[in-house]
Design a protein around this motif. Sequence first.
Motif: not given
Lengths: 83, 83, 151, 151
Positions: B6, B56, B58-61, B73-75, C54, C56-58, C60, C64, C120
Motif C-alpha cells: 500500500l 510498515a 502488517n500495520q506496525v512501523l 501487508e507492507i505499506a 491508513y 486498520g493501522m491507524t 492499532r 498502542d 507515529q
Amino acid sequence: MSITILYFASLREALGVEREQLSLPPGIRDVARLRVWLLARGEDWAPLAAPRIRAAVNQVLASDATTVADKDEIAFFPPVTGG
Amino acid sequence: MSITILYFASLREALGVEREQLSLPPGIRDVARLRVWLLARGEDWAPLAAPRIRAAVNQVLASDATTVADKDEIAFFPPVTGG
Amino acid sequence: MAQVSINVQHEDFDAGAELDALSGNGAAGAVASFLGYVRGGDAGGILAMTLEHYPGMTERALADIVALAQERWSLLGVRVIHRVGRLLPGERIVFVGVAGSHRGEAFSACQFIMDYLKTQAPFWKKEETANGAHWVDARDSDDAALARWRP
Amino acid sequence: MAQVSINVQHEDFDAGAELDALSGNGAAGAVASFLGYVRGGDAGGILAMTLEHYPGMTERALADIVALAQERWSLLGVRVIHRVGRLLPGERIVFVGVAGSHRGEAFSACQFIMDYLKTQAPFWKKEETANGAHWVDARDSDDAALARWRP
C-alpha cells in the motif's frame, strides 16, 4: 493609622473573627510588626502565629517585610487549596 | 511469496499507485531488500527511494531490517502529519 | 483499569460531552484535554484540509500509544477521536482527553499521547489554498517533542 | 493580543461552549484545557465541598497569573472559570483553557496557570464527609509543581 484586617478559611474559624477595623499605634510599619502586635492581644490570637499562615496587603501576597500603611486592607489566611 | 503493498499520501500521488499485489522472487527477506527490488522496476518508482519514506509491515512501523514474509501487508508512506 | 475509547471517523463530535463522560461523574478529579482545529481565517488562506489515513493501522497505532501512556501513568480514562476526510477551517480535527486522580498525570499523559500521535499515527494532511493543494510537511519540532519522553 | 476572560462564580458552566469560544472559529489551531471536579464515589466519601475565596483578591490573582503566562508564551486566548460555594461530588470546580497556534505553548501555558492557581490564588476547600467537615490541607506536590516554572 486605621486598617482593615480579614481572616479566611480555617484561620477565620479558629479565631472566630472574619473582619476587624483597627487603629494601630505608630511604629507598626510592616506585616511582621503587625502580626506581633495582633498576637500581643492575648492567647486567643495564637492561631495567627503559625508559620504557614500567609498574608496579603491590598489583595497582593505579602511577606513579613511588606509595608503596612494607613487604610490598607490586610488579610491573613492558610495556604490556598483551590483548583 | 505473495504480498500486498500500500502507498499513502504524497507517495501514492507521486507513484500513481495505491495498492499492488505482488509475487516476490526468493531472497526478498526484509524491507531493505524489498525496497531495492521495487526500485529496480524502473525510474517511475524513484519516489520510493527517498530516505524520509517510512515503512510498515502488517500495520506496525518497520525498519529496513524488518522481516517480510508471505501474505504480509507492507505499506510505504511519507512522515505522518496528523493531529 | 482505565476506560479507553478510540475513534477514527469523519463525523464531528461534541467535546463537552466527551469531557463529561471522562469525568465519570466525579470518579476522576482531573481531566486534561487537547483539541486541534483546521486553522482558518488569516492563517495562510487555507480553504480546506483533507486528512488521509491508513485504515486498520491507524486504530492499532492509537491503541498502542494509549497503552504506552497507561504503562507510564495511572489513568482513569482516555478518549481519542481523530477525524479523517475533508474538513473546513474552524472544524475540529483531533480530541485527546485524559482523566486522572490528579492534574499532573492527566496533563502529562495527554501531552504524551498527542506527541506520539503527531509522529507515529498514520495520518496525512493535504491543504487546499487559493494556489492549489499541497501535502503538509512534517515538522522537526514534532520529533523534538517526542524525544523528551524517551529515556 | 490574547483574548482573556476570567470568572469566579457559583454557577456551573458549559465546558464545550468554552472550548468552542476559545478556538475562535479556527483562528487558533490548538486548545489545551483542564477541568477539575469534586471527587465523588469511592474517593474518601466526600458528601460535599465548599469553596471559600477572597473576593477581589481572587480575580486580581488570577489576572496576574494569566498575565505571567502571556509574558512567557504567545497565546491567542485564555479562559479561567473557578466556582465558589457549596458543590456536590461530580461537579466541576475549575476550568482553564488556553488557545494557541501550536500545541506546545497551549499545553505549557494551561499547566502553568493551573500550577500557579493551585498555590497563589486565594481559594480554600472544606470537605464534608460522614465524619464531619474539615479544611483540605495544601499539598507539597503543588509547591513542587510550581517550582519547575521558576528560573
